[in-house]
Design an enzyme around this catalytic site. Structure first.
Site, PDB file in Angstrom:
ATOM      1  N   GLY A  69       0.793  -1.301  -0.056  1.00 49.50           N
ATOM      2  CA  GLY A  69      -0.138   0.151  -0.069  1.00 49.50           C
ATOM      3  C   GLY A  69       0.905   1.239  -0.110  1.00 49.50           C
ATOM      4  O   GLY A  69       2.126   1.119  -0.105  1.00 49.50           O
TER       5      GLY A  69
ATOM      6  N   SER B 213      -1.109   1.410  11.625  1.00 53.57           N
ATOM      7  CA  SER B 213      -0.268   2.341  11.768  1.00 53.57           C
ATOM      8  C   SER B 213      -0.613   3.308  13.100  1.00 53.57           C
ATOM      9  O   SER B 213      -1.878   3.549  13.469  1.00 53.57           O
ATOM     10  CB  SER B 213      -0.161   3.215  10.758  1.00 53.57           C
ATOM     11  OG  SER B 213       0.649   4.324  11.105  1.00 53.57           O
ATOM     12  N   ASN B 214       0.201   3.696  13.914  1.00 54.37           N
ATOM     13  CA  ASN B 214      -0.160   4.655  14.854  1.00 54.37           C
ATOM     14  C   ASN B 214      -0.469   5.907  14.329  1.00 54.37           C
ATOM     15  O   ASN B 214      -1.471   6.407  15.065  1.00 54.37           O
ATOM     16  CB  ASN B 214       1.409   5.326  15.525  1.00 54.37           C
ATOM     17  CG  ASN B 214       2.198   6.200  14.381  1.00 54.37           C
ATOM     18  OD1 ASN B 214       2.074   7.397  14.669  1.00 54.37           O
ATOM     19  ND2 ASN B 214       2.938   5.641  13.714  1.00 54.37           N
ATOM     20  N   HIS B 215      -0.808   6.143  12.879  1.00 57.60           N
ATOM     21  CA  HIS B 215      -1.491   7.400  12.525  1.00 57.60           C
ATOM     22  C   HIS B 215      -3.031   7.220  12.520  1.00 57.60           C
ATOM     23  O   HIS B 215      -3.595   8.222  12.030  1.00 57.60           O
ATOM     24  CB  HIS B 215      -0.830   7.680  10.989  1.00 57.60           C
ATOM     25  CG  HIS B 215       0.533   8.198  11.288  1.00 57.60           C
ATOM     26  ND1 HIS B 215       0.987   9.271  11.817  1.00 57.60           N
ATOM     27  CD2 HIS B 215       1.870   7.508  10.852  1.00 57.60           C
ATOM     28  CE1 HIS B 215       2.287   9.368  11.750  1.00 57.60           C
ATOM     29  NE2 HIS B 215       2.791   8.217  11.244  1.00 57.60           N
TER      30      HIS B 215
ATOM     31  N   TYR C  71      -3.887   9.063   5.197  1.00 53.72           N
ATOM     32  CA  TYR C  71      -3.237   7.904   5.326  1.00 53.72           C
ATOM     33  C   TYR C  71      -3.819   7.125   6.568  1.00 53.72           C
ATOM     34  O   TYR C  71      -3.931   6.009   6.741  1.00 53.72           O
ATOM     35  CB  TYR C  71      -1.905   7.889   5.500  1.00 53.72           C
ATOM     36  CG  TYR C  71      -0.940   6.751   5.968  1.00 53.72           C
ATOM     37  CD1 TYR C  71      -0.671   5.750   5.010  1.00 53.72           C
ATOM     38  CD2 TYR C  71      -0.181   6.901   7.155  1.00 53.72           C
ATOM     39  CE1 TYR C  71       0.189   4.662   5.620  1.00 53.72           C
ATOM     40  CE2 TYR C  71       0.529   5.926   7.631  1.00 53.72           C
ATOM     41  CZ  TYR C  71       0.676   4.779   6.780  1.00 53.72           C
ATOM     42  OH  TYR C  71       1.320   3.816   7.271  1.00 53.72           O
TER      43      TYR C  71
ATOM     44  N   LYS D 174      -5.793   3.562   7.665  1.00 55.20           N
ATOM     45  CA  LYS D 174      -5.406   2.463   8.674  1.00 55.20           C
ATOM     46  C   LYS D 174      -6.695   2.357   9.452  1.00 55.20           C
ATOM     47  O   LYS D 174      -6.814   1.241  10.015  1.00 55.20           O
ATOM     48  CB  LYS D 174      -4.242   2.887   9.385  1.00 55.20           C
ATOM     49  CG  LYS D 174      -2.750   3.042   8.405  1.00 55.20           C
ATOM     50  CD  LYS D 174      -2.568   1.681   7.780  1.00 55.20           C
ATOM     51  CE  LYS D 174      -1.269   1.809   6.847  1.00 55.20           C
ATOM     52  NZ  LYS D 174      -1.065   0.569   6.059  1.00 55.20           N
TER      53      LYS D 174
ATOM     54  N   SER E  59       7.441   3.479  14.188  1.00 56.64           N
ATOM     55  CA  SER E  59       8.518   3.910  13.356  1.00 56.64           C
ATOM     56  C   SER E  59       9.326   2.699  12.883  1.00 56.64           C
ATOM     57  O   SER E  59      10.418   2.372  13.672  1.00 56.64           O
ATOM     58  CB  SER E  59       9.215   5.043  13.655  1.00 56.64           C
ATOM     59  OG  SER E  59       8.570   6.151  14.200  1.00 56.64           O
TER      60      SER E  59
HETATM   61  C1  15L Z   1       4.004   5.241   9.143  1.00 55.45           C
HETATM   62  O1  15L Z   1       2.852   4.418   9.365  1.00 55.45           O
HETATM   63  C2  15L Z   1       4.706   5.496   8.201  1.00 55.45           C
HETATM   64  O2  15L Z   1       4.424   4.447   7.083  1.00 55.45           O
HETATM   65  C3  15L Z   1       6.070   5.736   8.217  1.00 55.45           C
HETATM   66  O3  15L Z   1       6.395   6.497   7.009  1.00 55.45           O
HETATM   67  C4  15L Z   1       6.303   6.717   9.451  1.00 55.45           C
HETATM   68  O4  15L Z   1       5.754   7.995   9.213  1.00 55.45           O
HETATM   69  C5  15L Z   1       5.871   6.232  10.584  1.00 55.45           C
HETATM   70  O5  15L Z   1       4.547   5.879  10.301  1.00 55.45           O
HETATM   71  C6  15L Z   1       6.157   6.969  11.948  1.00 55.45           C
HETATM   72  O6  15L Z   1       4.963   7.531  12.430  1.00 55.45           O
HETATM   73  O7  15L Z   1       7.231   7.271  12.088  1.00 55.45           O
END
Ligand code: 15L
Length: 272
Positions: A73, A111-113, A139, A143, A168
């Site tokens: 992705g 992801s944390n995001h 993004y 997720k 990360s």
């Molecule tokens: C993620 O999900 C990303 O894929 C990566 O590029 C970083 O931004 C990472 O999180 C992060 O939070 O450091």
């Protein structure tokens, strides 16, 4: 555990390359899938060139697999069209292909995001249950959708689905934020191995970070799956703090778990 290889999507990418190095040593046979041929196929590794948004191709690709590890992705912020197609449509196709082919387990690279606007705790550790969806970007929204699709396929069809909210993932920490969020290559392998091995996890969402001294995420749920992190970003702290200074807790980069992704520079008008 079912027999058969583990299908890894996004196998040519950053985390895919690490897993292809480490999972075979833990006894997993791999079927590696990417949209491009692997430049470095290893002995015994099956290879598939396919797009995860092609459902028919994915049903064929997952057939006979013991599990899927879905990494493919867009891995950062981009346009809505790009992110929603690759990440939301792609995750749907992976889960639906697994259901149709009878593959019992899917590990999803969240992801944390997905929770990026969550304030970083002043003290103590943040559990997954304390971090509701609070995406910081398109993004991050993708997720959240990934986790929601995983929940649907677990509840409705009985798949085991483990979502890894990765911090990360990099060879080493390169910013002071990453002193908290780093997931080392060795620990990437251990975390995925645990997600593949855990007996009947059902639907699970766990943070994916190393045993960082400065971590703000609680690893209790990940450890309950069998994850034993061995790395800590702290040995990198002195050098990073010397260059960048100690993290300032009122700086938005350090005040919210998503870091830079929460800044106005990630607004849609800027990205379009
Ligand atoms: C993620 O999900 C990303 O894929 C990566 O590029 C970083 O931004 C990472 O999180 C992060 O939070 O450091």
């Amino acid at each position: 555990m079912s027999s058969g290889p583990v299908l890894v999507t996004g196998a040519a990418g950053r985390i895919g390359t690490v897993l292809r190095g480490g999972l075979p040593e833990r006894g997993w046979a791999l079927r590696s899938l990417d949209v491009v041929p692997l430049p470095d196929a290893r002995p015994g590794e099956e290879q598939v060139v396919a797009d995860v948004t092609d459902l028919a191709a994915m049903v064929e690709a997952v057939s006979g697999a013991a599990a899927v590890v879905h990494l493919a992705g867009v891995s950062g912020e981009s346009t809505w069209a790009a992110v929603s197609h690759a990440n939301i449509e792609g995750t749907y196709c992976v889960l639906e292909a697994a259901r149709r082919a009878g593959v019992p387990r899917v590990v999803l690279a969240s992801s944390n995001h997905a929770t990026g606007f969550t304030p970083r705790p002043d003290a103590g550790l943040l559990r997954e249950a304390d971090a509701l969806p609070r995406p910081d970007t398109y993004y991050g929204v993708s997720k959240v959708a990934m986790e929601a699709l995983g929940s649907l396929y677990a509840d409705r069809y009985g798949l085991d689905v483990v979502c890894l909210r990765i911090g990360s993932a990099s060879p080493e920490p390169t910013t002071t934020r990453q002193l908290s969020t780093w997931l080392s290559p060795r620990d990437q392998v251990s975390l995925v191995d645990a997600a593949l091995r855990a007996p009947s996890p059902g639907f699970a969402v766990v943070w994916g970070v190393s045993a960082n001294t400065r971590a703000w995420w609680d690893l209790t749920a990940a450890r309950a799956l069998g994850y034993e992190p061995v790395d800590d970003a702290e040995p990198y702290a002195e050098a990073l703090v010397e260059v960048h200074g100690e993290p300032d807790p009122v700086d938005p980069v350090h005040a919210r778990v998503g870091g830079e992704f929460t800044l106005p520079s990630f607004d849609a008008e800027v990205d379009a």
